[in-house]
Write an enzyme that holds these catalytic residues in place. Structure first.
Site, PDB file in Angstrom:
ATOM      1  N   ASN A 144     -90.900 -33.744  25.543  1.00  0.00           N
ATOM      2  CA  ASN A 144     -90.493 -33.881  24.574  1.00  0.00           C
ATOM      3  C   ASN A 144     -91.585 -33.552  23.235  1.00  0.00           C
ATOM      4  O   ASN A 144     -91.457 -32.660  22.242  1.00  0.00           O
ATOM      5  CB  ASN A 144     -89.762 -35.054  24.280  1.00  0.00           C
ATOM      6  CG  ASN A 144     -88.290 -35.076  24.914  1.00  0.00           C
ATOM      7  OD1 ASN A 144     -88.406 -35.045  26.158  1.00  0.00           O
ATOM      8  ND2 ASN A 144     -87.248 -35.138  24.048  1.00  0.00           N
ATOM      9  N   MET A 146     -69.030 -48.006  53.202  1.00  0.00           N
ATOM     10  CA  MET A 146     -69.005 -48.550  51.745  1.00  0.00           C
ATOM     11  C   MET A 146     -70.598 -47.961  51.144  1.00  0.00           C
ATOM     12  O   MET A 146     -70.340 -47.654  50.002  1.00  0.00           O
ATOM     13  CB  MET A 146     -69.081 -49.971  51.621  1.00  0.00           C
ATOM     14  CG  MET A 146     -67.728 -50.527  51.668  1.00  0.00           C
ATOM     15  SD  MET A 146     -67.252 -52.170  51.096  1.00  0.00           S
ATOM     16  CE  MET A 146     -67.644 -53.037  53.025  1.00  0.00           C
ATOM     17  N   ASN A 164     -72.812 -44.250  22.541  1.00  0.00           N
ATOM     18  CA  ASN A 164     -71.857 -44.140  21.545  1.00  0.00           C
ATOM     19  C   ASN A 164     -72.094 -43.441  20.560  1.00  0.00           C
ATOM     20  O   ASN A 164     -70.811 -42.878  19.918  1.00  0.00           O
ATOM     21  CB  ASN A 164     -71.950 -45.568  20.789  1.00  0.00           C
ATOM     22  CG  ASN A 164     -71.274 -46.857  21.336  1.00  0.00           C
ATOM     23  OD1 ASN A 164     -70.788 -46.831  22.485  1.00  0.00           O
ATOM     24  ND2 ASN A 164     -71.149 -47.960  20.769  1.00  0.00           N
ATOM     25  N   TRP A 215     -90.797 -47.290  17.663  1.00  0.00           N
ATOM     26  CA  TRP A 215     -90.506 -46.917  18.882  1.00  0.00           C
ATOM     27  C   TRP A 215     -91.269 -45.562  18.924  1.00  0.00           C
ATOM     28  O   TRP A 215     -90.689 -44.725  19.696  1.00  0.00           O
ATOM     29  CB  TRP A 215     -88.742 -46.642  19.169  1.00  0.00           C
ATOM     30  CG  TRP A 215     -88.352 -48.180  19.424  1.00  0.00           C
ATOM     31  CD1 TRP A 215     -87.280 -48.548  18.485  1.00  0.00           C
ATOM     32  CD2 TRP A 215     -88.510 -49.122  20.339  1.00  0.00           C
ATOM     33  NE1 TRP A 215     -86.671 -49.435  18.979  1.00  0.00           N
ATOM     34  CE2 TRP A 215     -87.462 -49.991  20.165  1.00  0.00           C
ATOM     35  CE3 TRP A 215     -89.272 -49.419  21.427  1.00  0.00           C
ATOM     36  CZ2 TRP A 215     -87.356 -51.349  20.659  1.00  0.00           C
ATOM     37  CZ3 TRP A 215     -89.368 -50.597  21.941  1.00  0.00           C
ATOM     38  CH2 TRP A 215     -88.320 -51.483  21.625  1.00  0.00           C
ATOM     39  N   ILE A 216     -92.223 -45.207  18.419  1.00  0.00           N
ATOM     40  CA  ILE A 216     -92.652 -43.965  18.454  1.00  0.00           C
ATOM     41  C   ILE A 216     -93.688 -43.546  19.678  1.00  0.00           C
ATOM     42  O   ILE A 216     -94.712 -43.846  19.607  1.00  0.00           O
ATOM     43  CB  ILE A 216     -93.279 -43.575  16.774  1.00  0.00           C
ATOM     44  CG1 ILE A 216     -92.599 -43.774  15.866  1.00  0.00           C
ATOM     45  CG2 ILE A 216     -93.645 -42.109  16.795  1.00  0.00           C
ATOM     46  CD1 ILE A 216     -91.169 -43.303  15.779  1.00  0.00           C
ATOM     47  N   THR A 254     -87.140 -42.618  13.784  1.00  0.00           N
ATOM     48  CA  THR A 254     -86.477 -44.045  14.007  1.00  0.00           C
ATOM     49  C   THR A 254     -87.286 -45.152  13.049  1.00  0.00           C
ATOM     50  O   THR A 254     -88.617 -45.178  13.281  1.00  0.00           O
ATOM     51  CB  THR A 254     -86.545 -44.440  15.308  1.00  0.00           C
ATOM     52  OG1 THR A 254     -85.797 -43.461  16.000  1.00  0.00           O
ATOM     53  CG2 THR A 254     -85.804 -45.872  15.534  1.00  0.00           C
ATOM     54  N   GLU A 313     -82.442 -40.110  21.791  1.00  0.00           N
ATOM     55  CA  GLU A 313     -81.911 -38.775  21.377  1.00  0.00           C
ATOM     56  C   GLU A 313     -80.266 -39.212  21.133  1.00  0.00           C
ATOM     57  O   GLU A 313     -79.714 -38.042  21.326  1.00  0.00           O
ATOM     58  CB  GLU A 313     -82.165 -37.732  22.432  1.00  0.00           C
ATOM     59  CG  GLU A 313     -83.158 -36.565  21.932  1.00  0.00           C
ATOM     60  CD  GLU A 313     -84.626 -36.800  22.065  1.00  0.00           C
ATOM     61  OE1 GLU A 313     -84.817 -38.155  22.173  1.00  0.00           O
ATOM     62  OE2 GLU A 313     -85.516 -36.319  21.436  1.00  0.00           O
ATOM     63  N   GLY A 314     -80.187 -40.520  20.812  1.00  0.00           N
ATOM     64  CA  GLY A 314     -78.738 -40.711  20.668  1.00  0.00           C
ATOM     65  C   GLY A 314     -78.176 -41.391  21.941  1.00  0.00           C
ATOM     66  O   GLY A 314     -78.169 -40.989  23.006  1.00  0.00           O
ATOM     67  N   PHE A 362     -92.844 -37.406  17.338  1.00  0.00           N
ATOM     68  CA  PHE A 362     -91.632 -37.209  16.554  1.00  0.00           C
ATOM     69  C   PHE A 362     -91.266 -38.632  16.202  1.00  0.00           C
ATOM     70  O   PHE A 362     -90.672 -39.301  16.606  1.00  0.00           O
ATOM     71  CB  PHE A 362     -90.675 -36.499  17.396  1.00  0.00           C
ATOM     72  CG  PHE A 362     -89.282 -36.201  16.686  1.00  0.00           C
ATOM     73  CD1 PHE A 362     -89.158 -34.940  15.829  1.00  0.00           C
ATOM     74  CD2 PHE A 362     -88.314 -36.932  16.431  1.00  0.00           C
ATOM     75  CE1 PHE A 362     -88.119 -34.783  15.187  1.00  0.00           C
ATOM     76  CE2 PHE A 362     -87.124 -36.814  16.008  1.00  0.00           C
ATOM     77  CZ  PHE A 362     -87.139 -35.740  15.612  1.00  0.00           C
TER      78      PHE A 362
END
Ligand SMILES: Cc1cc2nc3c(=O)[nH]c(=O)nc-3n(C[C@H](O)[C@H](O)[C@H](O)COP(=O)(O)OP(=O)(O)OC[C@H]3O[C@@H](n4cnc5c(N)ncnc54)[C@H](O)[C@@H]3O)c2cc1C
Length: 397
Positions: free
Chosen positions: A88, A282, A369, A157-158, A126, A365-366, A123
């Site tokens: 990224n 299982m 939700n 959070w960078i 946030t 990146e989202g 980037f």
């Protein structure tokens, strides 16, 4: 329709695997213990061409395209998930956004060094007030003062902020104008005072490739480093996340594949009750669901890359792929933990580490939700996910 992976992206993934085996895995423990940013490894990755697949040769890229980006991101994440961040910061979200939105001078000054790994990217969108509503919660301001903007505020959070040479940062030039007041800047933290990055302690994630809280105190950005127009930053940020979703989806697929590989191997080796646990129905049920989910997530991620390579609108494909890759990877991590049982918690196996990276990537990146909102509003006909004009520099030619 052709589902075959092009030879050149398969070859790029194979060289990524070999690179991880020879250049990352033998030395990463030392960097972790020293909590030292592994810049020499990032630079070697750049020199090997792992960050340049989406860039033309005149900028130092290989022009292979987005399918190759996805293949490389998947493989690095499977082998060494902490280096997935670099896809990224050195390959897509940061340099690609400069390439896509910058003027010729900005592209020439910043992109080649980033994709070569000589300079470290970032980037910074946030803020502490909430990442899901980046525009509404943005408090950071940029005030024009002669030939420079003065930035004040904080980011949260960078990733790579503590090592960054050249990054993107978003701030409000008009705090009253909502998302239309946001402007994008190319920042150079090491060249000016007023930028502080404090790494955040996170359990299970790397201590050398990490994320920070950032504080800006009258931090100067020359006018010529503004990316796009004043007030045009929100559009740039949302577009950047679309490209970021390509690498994040691929990274989730890589993590899911690793969980499947580890769980399959363990299930054939671990003998309980007189037979390998892989013989129990299982356990087979878990393996079967993992295998199908991983394949479906990979196909959706490749479809996103394919629409990007064709220069088509890809927001819908990006949200769907990112959302489903997160589901597949969470399921794979959970199933691997069930199959490993107590040993999932032992550091000799990578299950806890993979789980931590899956959880992190489901948020970045989202969140799920946020993807659900985009997907549902599109499906209900309220907002076409592909309504924005395509902005894809590879489509121009
Ligand atoms: C390790 C790590 C690295 C990161 N790296 C970067 C980086 O490099 N650059 C960067 O800019 N950011 C980065 N991020 C930030 C990341 O993008 C945000 O964490 C993410 O956008 C979510 O924001 P938040 O954590 O503030 O959650 P919040 O926005 O507070 O959301 C909390 C919960 O509420 C839900 N929610 C919020 N709004 C709604 C709504 N309208 N409807 C339904 N549910 C809702 C969310 O889905 C979530 O479940 C990173 C995060 C992590 C953990």
């Amino acid at each position: 329709m052709d589902f075959a992976q092009p030879d050149e992206s398969a070859a790029a993934a194979e060289s990524m695997r070999q690179f991880a085996e020879t250049e990352i895995l033998p030395v990463i423990k030392g960097y972790e213990e020293r909590q030292e940013f592994p810049h020499p490894i990032i630079e070697k990755m750049g020199a090997a061409g792992f960050f340049g697949a989406a860039f033309p040769e005149e900028l130092g890229g290989s022009d292979m395209g987005y399918l190759a980006v996805a293949a490389i991101a998947e493989e690095v994440s499977r082998m060494a998930p902490e280096f997935g961040y670099a896809m990224n910061m050195q390959a897509m979200t940061c340099p690609f956004t400069i390439y896509n939105w910058g003027n010729a001078d900005q592209i020439r000054r910043f992109v080649p060094d980033l994709i070569a790994g000589r300079k470290i990217g970032m980037f910074a969108l946030t803020e502490p007030g909430g990442g899901s509503d980046a525009a509404g919660s943005m408090k950071t301001t940029a005030r024009l003062d002669g030939g420079v903007y003065r930035l004040n505020g904080s980011k949260q959070w960078i990733t790579f902020a503590d090592a960054c040479d050249t990054g993107l940062l978003f701030a409000k030039t008009d705090p009253e104008a909502g998302h239309r007041g946001i402007t994008a800047f190319i920042v150079e933290p090491k060249s000016h005072r007023g930028f502080t990055a404090n790494p955040i302690e996170m359990s299970g994630l790397s201590k050398c490739l990490r994320s920070s809280a950032v504080f800006l105190d009258d931090f100067p950005v020359p006018v010529e480093n503004r990316l796009g127009e004043e007030g045009g930053g929100f559009k740039i940020a949302m577009n950047a996340l679309e490209w970021g979703r390509l690498t994040v989806s691929a990274r989730l697929v890589g993590l899911a594949q690793r969980c499947l590989d580890e769980a399959s191997r363990y299930a054939t080796e671990r003998v309980v009750g007189g037979q390998a646990i892989g013989r129990y129905q299982m356990v087979q049920h878990l393996i079967a669901d993992m295998a199908v989910n991983v394949e479906a997530a990979r196909l959706m991620t490749r479809r996103m890359a394919w629409t990007m390579d064709r220069g088509e609108a890809s927001n819908r494909a990006a949200s769907q792929a990112k959302y489903f890759a997160g589901i597949a990877a969470k399921h794979a991590a959970q199933s691997a933990a069930e199959i490993f049982a107590g040993y999932a918690l032992a550091d000799e196996y990578p299950i806890s580490k993979m789980t931590a990276y899956v959880n992190m990537l489901c948020i970045g990146e989202g969140t799920p939700n946020v993807q659900r909102i985009l997907i549902a509003e599109d499906a209900l006909g309220y907002k076409d996910a592909n309504r924005h004009p395509v902005r894809n520099p590879r489509a121009k030619g």
